[in-house]
Scaffold this active site. Sequence first.
Site, short mmCIF file in Angstrom:
data_model
loop_
_atom_site.label_atom_id
_atom_site.label_comp_id
_atom_site.label_asym_id
_atom_site.label_seq_id
_atom_site.Cartn_x
_atom_site.Cartn_y
_atom_site.Cartn_z
N SER A 139 36.45 24.55 -7.56
CA SER A 139 37.84 24.80 -7.90
C SER A 139 38.02 24.80 -9.43
O SER A 139 37.36 25.56 -10.12
CB SER A 139 38.74 23.77 -7.21
N ASP A 267 42.07 31.57 1.30
CA ASP A 267 42.27 30.37 0.48
C ASP A 267 43.77 30.15 0.29
O ASP A 267 44.46 30.99 -0.29
CB ASP A 267 41.59 30.57 -0.88
N HIS A 297 40.05 26.80 0.98
CA HIS A 297 39.80 26.39 -0.40
C HIS A 297 38.64 25.41 -0.42
O HIS A 297 38.78 24.26 0.03
CB HIS A 297 41.05 25.74 -1.00
#
Length: 336
Positions: A139, A267, A297
């Site tokens: 991320s 996501d 995600h």
Amino acid sequence: MALSAFKSRFPWWGGDLQTLRDTLRLPKLPPDQGVPVPVRLPCGGALLAFHDPHPKPLALVLLLHGLGCSSDREGLRRMGLALQASGFAVLRLNLRGAGKGRALAPGSYAALCNQDLAPVLAVGRGLAAGKPLVGVGISLGGTILLNACLDPGLNIDGKSCLDALVCTSSPLDLGLCSASIERPRNRIYQHWLVKRLVKQTLEDAVGINEHERHALRKVRTIRDFDEAITAPRWGYSNAAAYYKEASPIYKLSELKVPSLLLQALDDPWVTASTAQRLRDEQTCPSLKVVLTPNGGHNGFHAKGDHPLACWGDRFTAQWLKAVLLDQPFSDRLPID
């Protein structure tokens, strides 16, 4: 052994369940055997990393966590274990203010924090002992490493600070990502993230002032937090200026290091539109974009997963090995 195409495993169907899997069912991981490595910062204080060695490493992986997390996060630790099992040594970094390193340095991290990464990269090169130094960012961790690779000031002998890079579910356009998180369907996610960010910030007894304490009481969104804390701490006039300057999408044409962006179309946090455009336009030859129909995600929990390695972990390890050993990627890792 080559991976098959990603297919979600029961019962983790859909982007939200893929995203929440490691929260709803914690991975059963062995005790953390990482060796603490304090990294001194030029401005004072230190960051805390944990070294997971390998007897004959192919490379050292600098592994970075995402927003509101740390080197202890289960998904990040599992990624590290999967990389070790594939022949890599790993250095799991706590960014400024995160995890067990909270007390070692005041302040908090940002998507563009190259001054903090410079000494970490130097320590990483030392631990790599002549082997390649590669990066894996989950991320926001991927965004941070991308920004580092795009900074000529971090180059070594004219080469990028990393020899290869994998970004998993990483936002390339921070403004777009912030807008995505602010959608009504993501209000629970955002509340959880903001709560973690505020907690990390308030645990800093030295680096926080009364103005910031007061501002934190009004923070409800990630954008609020960046407006009140991140932007002013890192020298930006406001959150919009921070998002523009710290979004790697605007500089990707300058990327030289072999890089992979792994992104799921479902996501719920980071919209896939930017990654889709990059894949279709192919304006950045150094960046390979791999899109899966689902995976959430940083989920990528698939049929046939090992308890200590989900599909995304194995994908990352095999892609890095293919790049470092100069083996064809498409033949080894069929996706579509």
